[in-house]
Design a protein around this motif. Structure first.
Motif, PDB file in Angstrom:
ATOM      1  N   MET A   1      98.625 -27.377  41.314  1.00 15.82           N
ATOM      2  CA  MET A   1      97.795 -26.704  40.314  1.00 15.82           C
ATOM      3  C   MET A   1      96.352 -27.197  40.395  1.00 15.82           C
ATOM      4  N   ALA A   2      96.169 -28.503  40.588  1.00 13.78           N
ATOM      5  CA  ALA A   2      94.822 -29.065  40.705  1.00 13.78           C
ATOM      6  C   ALA A   2      94.111 -28.504  41.930  1.00 13.78           C
ATOM      7  N   ASN A   3      94.831 -28.374  43.034  1.00 12.90           N
ATOM      8  CA  ASN A   3      94.238 -27.819  44.246  1.00 12.90           C
ATOM      9  C   ASN A   3      93.887 -26.339  44.068  1.00 12.90           C
ATOM     10  N   TRP A   4      94.723 -25.620  43.327  1.00  9.73           N
ATOM     11  CA  TRP A   4      94.408 -24.210  43.037  1.00  9.73           C
ATOM     12  C   TRP A   4      93.103 -24.120  42.260  1.00  9.73           C
ATOM     13  N   LEU A   5      92.915 -24.976  41.263  1.00  7.44           N
ATOM     14  CA  LEU A   5      91.678 -24.982  40.486  1.00  7.44           C
ATOM     15  C   LEU A   5      90.470 -25.304  41.369  1.00  7.44           C
ATOM     16  N   LEU A   6      90.601 -26.300  42.250  1.00  6.83           N
ATOM     17  CA  LEU A   6      89.501 -26.653  43.143  1.00  6.83           C
ATOM     18  C   LEU A   6      89.142 -25.481  44.049  1.00  6.83           C
ATOM     19  N   ASN A   7      90.139 -24.780  44.529  1.00  9.54           N
ATOM     20  CA  ASN A   7      89.882 -23.630  45.383  1.00  9.54           C
ATOM     21  C   ASN A   7      89.171 -22.524  44.610  1.00  9.54           C
ATOM     22  N   GLN A   8      89.586 -22.300  43.363  1.00 12.20           N
ATOM     23  CA  GLN A   8      88.930 -21.292  42.541  1.00 12.20           C
ATOM     24  C   GLN A   8      87.459 -21.639  42.302  1.00 12.20           C
ATOM     25  N   ILE A   9      87.170 -22.899  42.114  1.00 11.80           N
ATOM     26  CA  ILE A   9      85.803 -23.331  41.803  1.00 11.80           C
ATOM     27  C   ILE A   9      84.923 -23.393  43.045  1.00 11.80           C
ATOM     28  N   GLN A  10      85.475 -23.891  44.147  1.00  5.15           N
ATOM     29  CA  GLN A  10      84.648 -24.199  45.311  1.00  5.15           C
ATOM     30  C   GLN A  10      84.692 -23.145  46.416  1.00  5.15           C
ATOM     31  N   GLN A  11      85.783 -22.385  46.519  1.00  6.18           N
ATOM     32  CA  GLN A  11      85.954 -21.513  47.672  1.00  6.18           C
ATOM     33  C   GLN A  11      85.920 -20.019  47.347  1.00  6.18           C
ATOM     34  N   VAL A  12      86.514 -19.624  46.251  1.00  6.05           N
ATOM     35  CA  VAL A  12      86.613 -18.186  45.948  1.00  6.05           C
ATOM     36  C   VAL A  12      85.243 -17.653  45.511  1.00  6.05           C
ATOM     37  N   PRO A  13      84.732 -16.611  46.167  1.00  2.00           N
ATOM     38  CA  PRO A  13      83.413 -16.066  45.803  1.00  2.00           C
ATOM     39  C   PRO A  13      83.402 -15.506  44.379  1.00  2.00           C
ATOM     40  N   SER A  14      82.215 -15.522  43.780  1.00  2.00           N
ATOM     41  CA  SER A  14      82.060 -15.001  42.419  1.00  2.00           C
ATOM     42  C   SER A  14      82.127 -13.480  42.422  1.00  2.00           C
ATOM     43  N   THR A  15      82.785 -12.940  41.416  1.00  2.00           N
ATOM     44  CA  THR A  15      82.778 -11.496  41.180  1.00  2.00           C
ATOM     45  C   THR A  15      81.828 -11.230  40.026  1.00  2.00           C
TER      46      THR A  15
ATOM     47  N   TYR B   1      85.326  -1.197  30.640  1.00  2.00           N
ATOM     48  CA  TYR B   1      85.990  -0.878  31.903  1.00  2.00           C
ATOM     49  C   TYR B   1      85.719  -1.962  32.936  1.00  2.00           C
ATOM     50  N   VAL B   2      84.461  -2.393  33.025  1.00  3.31           N
ATOM     51  CA  VAL B   2      84.105  -3.427  34.003  1.00  3.31           C
ATOM     52  C   VAL B   2      84.896  -4.700  33.731  1.00  3.31           C
ATOM     53  N   PHE B   3      84.900  -5.126  32.480  1.00  4.55           N
ATOM     54  CA  PHE B   3      85.585  -6.373  32.138  1.00  4.55           C
ATOM     55  C   PHE B   3      87.070  -6.298  32.476  1.00  4.55           C
ATOM     56  N   HIS B   4      87.737  -5.225  32.071  1.00  7.04           N
ATOM     57  CA  HIS B   4      89.175  -5.143  32.274  1.00  7.04           C
ATOM     58  C   HIS B   4      89.534  -5.009  33.753  1.00  7.04           C
ATOM     59  N   ASN B   5      88.743  -4.264  34.503  1.00  6.51           N
ATOM     60  CA  ASN B   5      89.034  -4.142  35.931  1.00  6.51           C
ATOM     61  C   ASN B   5      88.901  -5.484  36.633  1.00  6.51           C
ATOM     62  N   ILE B   6      87.852  -6.228  36.299  1.00  6.69           N
ATOM     63  CA  ILE B   6      87.659  -7.523  36.932  1.00  6.69           C
ATOM     64  C   ILE B   6      88.708  -8.520  36.437  1.00  6.69           C
ATOM     65  N   ALA B   7      88.994  -8.489  35.144  1.00  5.64           N
ATOM     66  CA  ALA B   7      89.991  -9.413  34.593  1.00  5.64           C
ATOM     67  C   ALA B   7      91.362  -9.219  35.248  1.00  5.64           C
ATOM     68  N   GLN B   8      91.678  -7.994  35.603  1.00 10.00           N
ATOM     69  CA  GLN B   8      92.993  -7.717  36.183  1.00 10.00           C
ATOM     70  C   GLN B   8      93.047  -7.946  37.692  1.00 10.00           C
ATOM     71  N   PHE B   9      91.933  -7.662  38.391  1.00 11.56           N
ATOM     72  CA  PHE B   9      92.035  -7.590  39.845  1.00 11.56           C
ATOM     73  C   PHE B   9      91.131  -8.557  40.608  1.00 11.56           C
ATOM     74  N   ALA B  10      90.178  -9.198  39.969  1.00 10.89           N
ATOM     75  CA  ALA B  10      89.276 -10.099  40.694  1.00 10.89           C
ATOM     76  C   ALA B  10      90.027 -11.333  41.177  1.00 10.89           C
ATOM     77  N   GLN B  11      89.588 -11.876  42.305  1.00  8.74           N
ATOM     78  CA  GLN B  11      90.232 -13.065  42.855  1.00  8.74           C
ATOM     79  C   GLN B  11      89.811 -14.339  42.135  1.00  8.74           C
ATOM     80  N   ASP B  12      88.586 -14.379  41.612  1.00  8.72           N
ATOM     81  CA  ASP B  12      88.104 -15.593  40.928  1.00  8.72           C
ATOM     82  C   ASP B  12      88.526 -15.577  39.456  1.00  8.72           C
ATOM     83  N   GLN B  13      89.823 -15.613  39.241  1.00  3.44           N
ATOM     84  CA  GLN B  13      90.375 -15.501  37.897  1.00  3.44           C
ATOM     85  C   GLN B  13      89.930 -16.645  36.986  1.00  3.44           C
TER      86      GLN B  13
END
Length: 555
Positions: free
Chosen positions: A194-208, A510-522
């Motif tokens: 879980m900690a590694n998942w968080l690090l990946n979200q913060i450091q690697q996944v591009p911002s939407t 619409y923008v918020f819900h689409n990103i909340a559901q499908f963006a990779q940088d959750q």
């Protein structure tokens, strides 16, 4: 009665009352430490009222203790509160949380009506006790009379999938089976994973960025308020991605301009503000009666309007108000009208509407009352020289909105034309690619800590002296060469066009819900949402702000 006897009777009455209520549930006093009930025990009804101080123990390990205000439902007798159980129906009892303690942690206030009215303090990790002050319940809260109650619950996670779901509930907008499966194949199935998942979200996944998502999908249409500002805002009629309409009435005709139905030289015409908009094959027929609309002056009614071919149009005038049978008519303009000086500027299209090499169909978007509007055809490439574009390119096209028409192949027999509509031309001015040159003269992004990495010196021939041009995060072009059903969604306007208020108002939703559901940088999106609840920051007034979509999505 003598005083000793009175005291004895009152004492007896008190004992009877206490025994009666204890048979049904448990009451407690603020004068003693109150024990939270177990998960299968009756809730504890607090005998103290608003403003009282309670001494409450921490919730036990793997358990949560909740202090809440409870009142009976509308069809329930408040006296039956003593019969409440943790499995009682929410229709019988309405519960508003006040505070909670779980897993041997100190008490903490919960969000809601009582967050600012209750206090938690004097928590002692030696005695595992906190002092909780009950909030004051008055008419301003719009709550019926009720009681403060302690509930006890316990819950344990039986598998790592359940632990992971709980983790995603806190770090994203909710887990899916796909998210759980992807995690288990990528990370170790433990807290370290879980900690590694968080690090990946913060450091690697591009911002939407919400701004990028919205601008890329911004709809082609532009309100007149923008079109009169500068022709740089709209796309030239002869250029690729310009938009054309084949129906007579659009939203600018709704509830405003004068519509005239007349017969001239044996032909049926529809004029708008004295200018011929289309010629009819026959009279306009009223939908409800089957009779022709009387000749004369009308306005398009304020309800149920569809700006697309066949869309519902309701005329009001000459003592009648009814829908046009067959809906919004297509544009047909005979040569004697089309060629009359000052009426229109003429272009020639190389192909028909259904010629996929020439046009791309744009489906209508949703408008008020669930209707549809702004259907169109998007030109795929520039119109070649010699087809009427030279005059526009030489003299500009400002003020020509609605006056530029293009003849379709076979015009000599059908008189069918398309009418140009002002449409959006967003420019790239991102941090990665700041806009330079004459076309960027209206862009005025100042240098500050968030833009300084995207600033360049503009020394092009279009400027007298070199100027500093700064890009802005997410200021990208709208996708013009992709599927129009997916890229013509959001209204680009700060002008309150009431006809399109639903689309403008809900754009940010619409923008918020689409990103909340499908963006990779959750994780980033969830943290941003949390911060936005605490720190709503805007330089704009909130008056009519719900319509000003772009102000809400600059992040």
């Amino acid at each position: 009665l003598e005083k000793p006897k009175v005291k004895m009777l009152l004492r007896l009455l008190q004992v009877i009352c206490i025994k009666y209520f204890l048979d049904a549930t448990v009451f407690a006093s603020a004068q003693v430490a109150i024990t939270c009930p177990g998960p299968n025990e009756k809730p504890v009804i607090i005998s103290e009222t608003s403003g009282a101080e309670l001494s409450l123990p921490y919730g036990a390990s793997d358990r949560v203790c909740i202090l809440a205000h409870v009142h009976a439902g509308h069809h329930n007798d408040d006296k039956a509160l003593a019969n409440m159980r943790i499995y009682s129906s929410k229709d019988d009892y309405l519960i508003v949380p006040v505070a909670r303690s779980y897993d041997q942690q100190p008490w903490q206030k919960t969000a809601g009506k009582f967050a600012a009215l209750s206090t938690v303090g004097n928590c002692d990790d030696v005695t595992n006790m906190c002092t909780v002050t009950l909030p004051t319940v008055d008419a301003s809260l719009r709550l019926p009379a009720g009681h403060f109650v302690l509930f006890g619950f316990e819950h344990s996670l039986q598998s790592f999938d359940e632990e992971l779901s709980r983790f995603f509930l806190k770090t994203t907008f909710g887990p899916t089976l796909g998210m759980i499966s992807d995690f288990k194949t990528t990370y170790t199935n433990n807290v370290a994973g879980m900690a590694n998942w968080l690090l990946n979200q913060i450091q690697q996944v591009p911002s939407t960025l919400h701004r990028v998502y919205w601008r890329e999908r911004a709809h082609h249409a532009v309100d007149d308020a923008f079109n009169t500002f500068t022709e740089e805002m709209t796309r030239e009629p002869c250029k690729a991605y310009s938009i054309w309409y084949d129906y007579a009435f659009d939203e600018r005709d709704w509830n405003g301009p004068t519509v005239q139905l007349l017969n001239y030289a044996g032909k049926e015409y529809v004029n708008v503000e004295g200018k011929t908009r289309t010629m009819l094959d026959g009279r306009f027929i009223m939908e409800s009666t089957g009779q022709p609309f009387p000749y004369g002056t009308y306005k398009i009614s304020s309800q149920f309007f569809g700006s697309y071919a066949g869309g519902r149009v309701r005329l009001q005038g000459q003592g009648v108000e009814d829908f046009i049978q067959g809906g919004n008519p297509r544009i047909k303009i005979p040569p004697e009208i089309l060629n009359f000086a000052g009426n229109y500027h003429l272009l020639n299209f190389p192909g028909a509407k259904d010629d996929q090499a020439t046009f791309e169909y744009i489906p209508p978007i949703r408008t008020k009352y669930g209707m549809k509007g702004r259907e169109g055809y998007r030109l795929k490439s520039d119109i070649a020289a010699g087809n009427g574009c030279e005059a526009i390119e030489a003299g500009g096209f400002k003020g020509l909105d609605g006056k530029v028409v293009g003849k379709l192949p076979g015009y000599g027999t059908t008189w069918a034309v398309l009418r140009h509509g002002a449409n959006l031309k967003l420019r790239e001015n991102s941090l990665e690619s700041p806009c330079v040159g004459g076309d960027c003269q209206y862009i005025n992004i100042r240098m500050h800590p968030t833009t300084e990495d995207g600033c360049v010196v503009d020394s092009s021939s279009s400027v007298t002296i070199p100027e500093v041009r700064c890009g802005s995060a997410g200021e990208v072009v709208n996708k013009r060469d992709q599927d129009p059903s997916q890229t013509n969604i959001f209204m680009f306007t700060n002008y309150v066009n009431w006809f399109f208020w639903e689309n403008a108002y809900f754009g940010k939703v619409y923008v918020f819900h689409n990103i909340a559901q499908f963006a990779q940088d959750q994780f980033r999106q969830r943290v941003g949402w949390v911060l936005a609840q605490m720190y709503p920051i805007t330089s704009e007034s909130f008056a009519n702000g719900k319509f000003h979509t772009f102000f809400w999505i600059r992040a």
